[in-house]
Design an enzyme around this catalytic site. Sequence first.
Site, mmCIF file in Angstrom:
data_model
loop_
_atom_site.group_PDB
_atom_site.id
_atom_site.type_symbol
_atom_site.label_atom_id
_atom_site.label_comp_id
_atom_site.label_asym_id
_atom_site.label_seq_id
_atom_site.Cartn_x
_atom_site.Cartn_y
_atom_site.Cartn_z
ATOM 1 N N GLU A 103 42.970 41.102 39.731
ATOM 2 C CA GLU A 103 42.076 39.981 40.030
ATOM 3 C C GLU A 103 40.662 40.351 39.482
ATOM 4 O O GLU A 103 39.753 39.609 40.483
ATOM 5 C CB GLU A 103 42.306 39.438 41.478
ATOM 6 C CG GLU A 103 43.898 39.349 41.939
ATOM 7 C CD GLU A 103 44.068 38.794 43.136
ATOM 8 O OE1 GLU A 103 42.958 38.429 43.887
ATOM 9 O OE2 GLU A 103 45.116 38.419 43.740
ATOM 10 N N CYS A 104 40.337 40.965 38.560
ATOM 11 C CA CYS A 104 39.070 41.316 38.245
ATOM 12 C C CYS A 104 38.598 40.644 36.974
ATOM 13 O O CYS A 104 39.364 40.225 36.196
ATOM 14 C CB CYS A 104 38.825 43.003 37.967
ATOM 15 S SG CYS A 104 37.232 43.420 37.427
#
Length: 164
Positions: free
Chosen positions: A35-36
């Site tokens: 989730e970067c």
Amino acid sequence: MSNIYQFDANSLSGQPVPLSQFQGKVLLVVNTASECGFTPQYAGLQKLYEEYRERGLEVLGFPCNQFGKQEPGDAQQIGQFCESRFSVSFPMFAKIDVNGEQAHPLYRWLTTEKRGVLGTQGIKWNFTKFLVRRDGTVYERYAPTTKPEELRKDIETLLSDPAA
């Protein structure tokens, strides 16, 4: 420790993996997160793996939740995400810490061998990359902002010259 082959790490499925099984290969070691903002780099890492695997490159992914809690999933969720979103086929390992008291010994060694910008030792964010020579020593460290495709020249150098 004098080279990466002296370490073990658990696979995403929880099985111990001696890194000595990659002896003689060029390794690209990356701390990853699902989730970067840099997560799309999975595609570039997979492309490098597909392009250079036959010549001796292995990409090793180490999920980490230390930066903005951007890897919250368990091993099954991480594996499903990597496979379904990016068709990742390179080895992925169990989630680890890369900084602090609980840092995996591999990352303690990597960050001692090759410091970051301005001599910093700690990992600053997800998708920090380490390129390792065939003899198991660290060749270079790359910032998260360095895209996988920007590593081609260095990878080619290490794959073409056994003494590099």
